[in-house]
Design a protein around this motif. Structure first.
Motif, PDB file in Angstrom:
ATOM      1  N   PHE A  38       1.590  -1.205   0.211  1.00  0.00           N
ATOM      2  CA  PHE A  38       0.292   0.157   0.084  1.00  0.00           C
ATOM      3  C   PHE A  38       0.534   1.224  -0.170  1.00  0.00           C
ATOM      4  O   PHE A  38       0.370   2.249  -1.481  1.00  0.00           O
ATOM      5  N   MET A  42       1.334   3.844  -3.123  1.00  0.00           N
ATOM      6  CA  MET A  42       0.745   5.427  -2.528  1.00  0.00           C
ATOM      7  C   MET A  42       1.671   6.834  -2.870  1.00  0.00           C
ATOM      8  O   MET A  42       1.660   7.305  -3.595  1.00  0.00           O
ATOM      9  N   ARG A  83      -2.210   4.810   6.194  1.00  0.00           N
ATOM     10  CA  ARG A  83      -2.820   5.634   5.166  1.00  0.00           C
ATOM     11  C   ARG A  83      -2.072   7.260   6.072  1.00  0.00           C
ATOM     12  O   ARG A  83      -1.915   7.946   5.270  1.00  0.00           O
ATOM     13  N   ARG A  87       0.148   9.523   4.261  1.00  0.00           N
ATOM     14  CA  ARG A  87      -0.295  11.369   3.405  1.00  0.00           C
ATOM     15  C   ARG A  87       0.446  12.898   4.693  1.00  0.00           C
ATOM     16  O   ARG A  87       1.327  13.511   4.044  1.00  0.00           O
ATOM     17  N   LEU A 140      -4.658  13.256  -3.201  1.00  0.00           N
ATOM     18  CA  LEU A 140      -4.992  10.897  -2.736  1.00  0.00           C
ATOM     19  C   LEU A 140      -6.059  10.620  -2.139  1.00  0.00           C
ATOM     20  O   LEU A 140      -5.510   9.892  -2.820  1.00  0.00           O
ATOM     21  N   ARG A 143      -6.247   8.723  -5.480  1.00  0.00           N
ATOM     22  CA  ARG A 143      -5.383   7.802  -5.573  1.00  0.00           C
ATOM     23  C   ARG A 143      -5.581   6.229  -4.419  1.00  0.00           C
ATOM     24  O   ARG A 143      -4.908   5.218  -4.627  1.00  0.00           O
ATOM     25  N   GLU A 144      -5.768   7.061  -3.415  1.00  0.00           N
ATOM     26  CA  GLU A 144      -6.274   5.759  -2.203  1.00  0.00           C
ATOM     27  C   GLU A 144      -7.000   4.869  -2.574  1.00  0.00           C
ATOM     28  O   GLU A 144      -7.223   3.836  -2.586  1.00  0.00           O
ATOM     29  N   LEU A 148      -6.242   1.111  -3.250  1.00  0.00           N
ATOM     30  CA  LEU A 148      -7.569  -0.144  -2.296  1.00  0.00           C
ATOM     31  C   LEU A 148      -7.901  -1.259  -3.841  1.00  0.00           C
ATOM     32  O   LEU A 148      -8.042  -1.905  -3.308  1.00  0.00           O
ATOM     33  N   LEU A 163     -11.150   3.419   4.779  1.00  0.00           N
ATOM     34  CA  LEU A 163     -11.017   4.604   4.966  1.00  0.00           C
ATOM     35  C   LEU A 163     -11.577   5.748   5.789  1.00  0.00           C
ATOM     36  O   LEU A 163     -11.332   7.405   6.134  1.00  0.00           O
TER      37      LEU A 163
END
Length: 205
Positions: A38, A42, A83, A87, A140, A143-144, A148, A163
């Motif tokens: 992940f 990212m 995550r 970030r 972002l 993109r997340e 996922l 999320l």
């Protein structure tokens, strides 16, 4: 399938919180791969992904008691921590680094087959680079959901749990992300089509 002698994530976490170092090692072996992938998908940075993976498990050691199984599986909890860390790092460092692992390239571009023709291989490599850059250029939140749902192949419900948003939000973000990817890739695709046309014309010259 988990055997009777195979402890669950929850059982391992309980043992880890109680001070069992072997339980921590077992959890790391089971879950570090998905956390690393992940973070890598990212950020595009193996170094950042390694750092984030280590920080996730350090956070688990410090705050493992804050995990609430009623809110979802432990893997969601770990990816949620990852995550936030990704970030923070991306916001602080604001960099782009190309993926170094060709296996990750393969996960970004589905349906591409390896061919022996050098020109076809060149076109394939260029396509991978175009898609990779397009994914990393997404804001972002978009993109997340691509990482996922498309790359990690999680369900909308799983992505929503990680999320902390509604399933409908995941759907709408993914729809918008796909539209943005098509838009970002179109100029490169048109350029490649023009180049192919020039090559074809030269063949008949």
């Amino acid at each position: 399938m988990r055997t009777q002698s195979d402890p669950s994530d929850g059982e391992l976490l309980q043992s880890m919180v109680a001070g069992d170092e072997e339980a921590l090692a077992a959890l790391y072996r089971k879950r570090q791969g998905s956390v690393y992938r992940f973070a890598l998908q990212m950020s595009g940075s193996p170094a950042l992904a390694e750092d984030v993976t280590q920080e996730v498990f350090m956070a688990l050691m410090r705050d493992g008691t804050s995990y609430d199984s009623a809110r979802g599986p432990l893997n969601w909890f770990l990816l949620g921590i990852a995550r936030n860390l990704v970030r923070q790092r991306l916001g602080r460092e604001r960099f782009y680094t190309s993926l170094a692992d060709d296996q990750e390239d393969q996960s970004i571009v589905s349906g591409l087959q390896t061919v022996n023709d050098p020109l076809d291989e060149l076109a394939r490599t260029e396509t991978i680079e175009v898609v990779r850059k397009a994914v990393f250029s997404l804001p972002l939140p978009y993109r997340e959901v691509v990482v996922l749902c498309e790359l990690q192949e999680l369900s909308y419900a799983e992505a929503a749990g990680i999320l902390g948003c509604a399933i409908g939000t995941v759907r709408s973000r993914l729809h918008r992300a796909r539209a943005l990817l098509i838009e970002k890739m179109r100029p490169a695709q048109e350029e490649n089509s023009t180049a192919d046309g020039v090559k074809a014309a030269r063949c008949f010259a």
